[in-house]
Write an enzyme that holds these catalytic residues in place. Structure first.
Site, short mmCIF file in Angstrom:
data_model
loop_
_atom_site.label_atom_id
_atom_site.label_comp_id
_atom_site.label_asym_id
_atom_site.label_seq_id
_atom_site.Cartn_x
_atom_site.Cartn_y
_atom_site.Cartn_z
N ALA A 384 0.82 -1.21 0.00
CA ALA A 384 0.00 0.00 0.00
C ALA A 384 0.85 1.26 0.00
O ALA A 384 0.30 2.37 -0.03
CB ALA A 384 -0.93 0.00 1.22
N LYS A 430 -7.27 5.93 -10.99
CA LYS A 430 -6.53 6.94 -11.75
C LYS A 430 -5.46 6.32 -12.66
O LYS A 430 -4.84 7.03 -13.46
CB LYS A 430 -5.91 7.96 -10.80
CG LYS A 430 -6.98 8.78 -10.08
CD LYS A 430 -6.40 9.66 -9.00
CE LYS A 430 -7.50 10.46 -8.31
NZ LYS A 430 -8.51 9.60 -7.65
N GLU A 570 -5.99 16.74 -12.98
CA GLU A 570 -7.26 16.25 -12.47
C GLU A 570 -8.23 15.94 -13.60
O GLU A 570 -8.36 16.68 -14.56
CB GLU A 570 -7.88 17.30 -11.53
CG GLU A 570 -9.09 16.79 -10.79
CD GLU A 570 -9.57 17.79 -9.74
OE1 GLU A 570 -10.26 17.36 -8.80
OE2 GLU A 570 -9.26 18.99 -9.87
#
Length: 657
Positions: A384, A430, A570
């Site tokens: 992670a 993403k 973004e």
């Protein structure tokens, strides 16, 4: 004779004014008042004792005056010596009655010796026994009345000072426990309950009415309510959504009380009142975990979690620790985050439950990683560790590449060399057709695992993609809450933005379950339900805080939602797959897909080139190489590295000069 309401009201007003004046007296003056009241009680009980003995009130006589003087002159000094006037009268209780009782015992002994054993002409001997008993009862009753009278007025004064008038939604066990906890609150004044049950509506709890929530707007206006506490721990999310929608329409701030287990143990306190949790903001029930899948690759094993101190990493650690591993290795570069998590898990662990080993280190430190794997031989690794904040990585791309790409490569190769059976990468939506450096680096990290899976048959490599996590560091929820507390504005980047959301525990559970289903090389995708418009989330949070959104339709609103423009890298919309044909798995909320990737030798050559670019610190070349590795990567803004931008600015100034 008729009851004169105006006279009674006037009398009540006089008593209330006298009560308020008495409460404002200094403590010494209050003690003197009680001492005078005790002296009067001595006089009254003398007359009552004589009446009980003789059947009539005796006329004034020297014997009677001697009896009264003896009672007052004996009782008051004894009460003083026993500390009867040091008590706080509004809090008089068992200890106070015990003090009075002990004082009256001594008083009775002396009084009865004088008036019963020795005897005084004109005073019946039985009065020496009856009067001390009456005095004890009278003084005790006086203290009890003072406690009740003063206590009610003090609590009323505190309630009147409270700024928040509160209704509790739910008249069950949770609501009753919370109302009891609020009795002495200086900040919250409980004015009633709301409940759907028509059998309860119209009745009271501790004198407070149980009202019909269908009339919430009128009730809130009539009672001047500011807050509603949601005490519905066992209600379905659908019902909670209905309640929240009604509270939003009434412009009431909504908070919630603890879960059902805390209520079952009677542990509710005022400090337990909290903001609405992520499930309430999402408006859907959380995904129920599959217990068999959760423990499959954990129970009895040695498990390593990298990035253990992060939002997702720490929740994975919490859930892994609860699933019965033999050993849990907490690998983290931040000393503070590692210490905090380790202390939390130690507090929850029972003796011999799980061995917790906190390890400081960076995923870029190959020697450190290899020594950890050689020493403990973990059988399951959850990777992670990553930089995940899009704007930060966009402005610091070299560090994002080092940590997310080369950090993953270091840990994955070490796991393959050590023969670790299971390796699960925590990825992101993403990584799909990325428009930012962070997403591109996570896609390359996925490709590293896909390539290694082909050449390392001893290790099952898998990846789990999910979207935004409510409540994690950098999430919009804590940002919006802070902006609302500060009075706004609440900032969003674009009104069209939509995101997939889930809670931190939900995400961690699905990561663990997906890893348990891995056969090697899969990209698991979590079904995150319907996407959420960020502007709707902002509006909901504002309205559930008891405020109104200020916009063209409501210019008198409290908090404005301000659009500030998309940040570098973004997206307006997030996607979870590259391919168009996701395949179902044994879990209804987990899908899988096979994604294209480079063979390991070709990928390693591309990574060597990327490493050389990092040494040169060439931001433009870095982006170009990421595009070669991830053809879907479209960088809308170009190189945004802070160092690169500053150099360009200085070169521009030099050219102008």
């Amino acid at each position: 004779m008729f009851f004169d309401r105006s006279s009674a009201k006037a009398t009540g007003g006089v008593i209330e004014r006298l009560s308020q004046k008495a409460m404002l007296l200094p403590r010494l003056s209050k003690r003197r008042l009680v001492l005078i009241a005790d002296a009067m009680m001595c006089v009254g009980t003398v007359y009552l004792a004589m009446f009980l003995r003789l059947g009539y009130l005796p006329p004034s006589s020297p014997a009677l005056w001697f009896l009264i003087a003896s009672s007052v002159g004996l009782a008051i000094p004894i009460f003083i010596s026993f500390g009867a006037y040091r008590e706080i009268f509004s809090q008089a209780g068992l200890r106070t009655i015990t003090v009075i009782g002990n004082a009256c015992v001594l008083y009775a002994l002396v009084f009865s010796v004088v008036f019963t054993l020795a005897g005084i002409p004109g005073v019946p001997r039985t009065v020496g026994v009856i009067q001390p008993i009456l005095l004890f009862l009278g003084v005790s009753a006086l203290r009890a009345v003072a406690r009740q009278w003063l206590g009610e007025r003090i609590n009323e004064a505190r309630r009147n000072q409270a700024q928040q008038r509160v209704l509790i939604f739910g008249a069950g066990s949770a609501g009753r426990q919370m109302s009891a906890a609020m009795t002495r609150s200086r900040e919250l004044r409980l004015v009633g309950f709301l409940d759907d049950d028509p059998m309860l509506q119209g009745s009271t709890i501790n004198g407070l009415p149980i009202l019909n929530p269908n009339n919430i707007a009128k009730i809130a206006a009539r009672l001047d309510v500011t807050d509603v506490l949601l005490a519905l721990p066992s209600a379905s999310q659908r019902r909670r959504n209905e309640v929240l929608e009604a509270m939003r329409a009434a412009s009431l701030r909504v908070r919630t009380v603890p879960g059902i287990m805390d209520i079952a143990h009677g542990r509710i306190q005022i400090s337990d009142i909290r903001e609405l949790d992520a499930n309430d903001l999402l408006g859907r029930d959380p995904v129920a975990p599959d217990a068999d899948l959760l423990g499959l690759r954990i129970r009895g094993r040695t498990v390593l979690v990298t990035g253990a101190g992060g939002s997702i990493g720490s929740e994975i650690c919490r859930q892994v620790a609860a699933l019965g591993p033999a050993r849990l290795l907490l690998f983290e570069v931040s000393e503070f985050a590692l210490y905090t998590l380790h202390q939390e898990l130690l507090a929850k662990a029972t003796d011999g439950d799980v061995e917790l080993i906190p390890i400081l280190g960076s995923v870029l430190d190959q020697a450190r990683i290899e020594s950890v794997l050689e020493t403990w031989r973990p059988e399951t690794i959850y990777h992670a560790a990553a930089y995940k904040h899009v704007p930060l990585v966009e402005h610091n791309p070299a560090e994002g590449v080092r940590n997310n790409i080369f950090g993953t490569a270091t840990v994955a190769k070490a796991a393959a060399a050590a023969g670790t059976p299971d390796f699960v990468l925590v990825s992101t939506d993403k990584a799909v057709r990325p428009t930012n450096v962070m997403g591109a680096t996570k896609r390359v990290a996925e490709m590293i695992l896909q390539s290694l899976n082909e050449t390392s048959p001893g290790t099952r490599f898998s990846m789990v993609r999910f979207g935004n996590v409510l409540g994690s560091s950098g999430s919009v929820v804590p940002l919006f809450r802070k902006q609302i507390q500060n009075g706004g504005p609440v900032t969003i980047t674009d009104r069209r933005i939509i995101r997939y959301f889930m809670t931190i525990p939900e995400a961690a559970q699905l990561v663990i379950q997906a890893g348990a289903m891995a056969r090697g090389g899969e990209v698991f995708v979590l079904d995150m339900g319907d996407p959420v418009r960020i502007i709707d989330l902002a509006r909901s949070m504002i309205e559930l805080s008891g405020k109104r959104v200020k916009d063209a339709d409501t210019p008198s609103g409290d908090i404005e939602i301000e659009e500030v423009g998309l940040r570098p890298g973004e997206k307006l919309y997030e996607e979870l797959l590259i391919g168009e044909n996701p395949m179902p798995t044994g879990h209804p909320r987990i899908l899988t897909a096979r994604e294209g990737y480079l063979p390991l030798d070709e990928l390693e050559r591309a990574l060597l080139t990327l490493s050389d670019i990092l040494v040169r610190n060439d931001a433009e070349a870095l982006l170009a190489q990421l595009r070669r590795l991830v053809p879907e990567f479209e960088s809308r803004d170009g190189a945004m590295d802070w160092v690169h931008l500053e150099r360009l600015a200085r070169e521009g100034k030099a050219a102008d000069n």
